[in-house]
Scaffold this motif. Sequence first.
Motif: not given
Length: 301
Positions: A153-164, A273-278
């Motif tokens: 991290l960090p990852q900057a792609d807006a299409a993704l969500t991340s957790r440390g 970010r759009g994955d229904p398994r969030a």
Amino acid sequence: MNLSGLSLRDLEYVVAIADHGSFVRAAEHCHVAQPSLSAQVRKLEALLGMVIFERTTRRVIVTVEGKSFVEQARRVLAEARLLFTIVQRSDKPFGGVLRLAAISTLGPYLFPRILPALRKKYSDLALVLSEGLTGALVPKLIDGDVDAVLLSLPQADAALTSRGIFSEPFLLACPKGHPASRKGGPTWDALDVEERLLLEEGHCLREQALAGCSAPGRTNRLATSLETLKYMVAAGEGCTLVPALAVSERDAVAYSRLSGTTFSRKIGLAWRRGDPRAAEFSTLSEKLRQIAKSFDDVKTI
């Protein structure tokens, strides 16, 4: 424009050609005859009223207009793949299968440590593990070829969500007897440029190692993997930085601790970010964080 003339298969052809730079290799990848693929792409270009690919005798080049179309096609295909994820949902975690990837400087050292606990928590889950460079794994994640990625991290792609998950320090690896291996010896920053061994371009660890130098300089002393770097150090070729999880008592090198947050990296879990398994990925990241608390060589975040 009538969308009835546009199919997902057409988009798969376009993305494959852009990725492979060749109609022949794209056809092989899509398991279709090359003339059929070429004809379908020409029909698509005619339908759109634009040229997606510039055909030359040597290679295929994506046009300026085509680049925007290709990137949008990737997003459409990724969203379309989610339809299968939704339909195939079961009572099992992640629908029964989790394709988990990790950057290559992390996966070989982290996977063996987390697998026993993950197997215990997710006994009905089929885990498909893979490794690669960040620059290759992120597009695969966005395209739906993998479900989640363990990366720096960090990852900057807006299409993704991340957790440390945790912070991992780097250790200075030197040949045994090298001045830098002794107390009060030169640090990574103080080493001569030619003594610094690095991974080849594409590895985020390379950039992190260079960030720890006030005057990085240029070097052609490169390796393709961490293990190769350690072999080079053991042979007396120079010194390098090694993430704590990759350190082994079997390594024929001298390790020393480095102070400061500059010589460390933050590791996290990323998913679309759009994955229904969030919610399940959030639970997984917390589980990984709990597992990491048992590691002596990292600090959870």
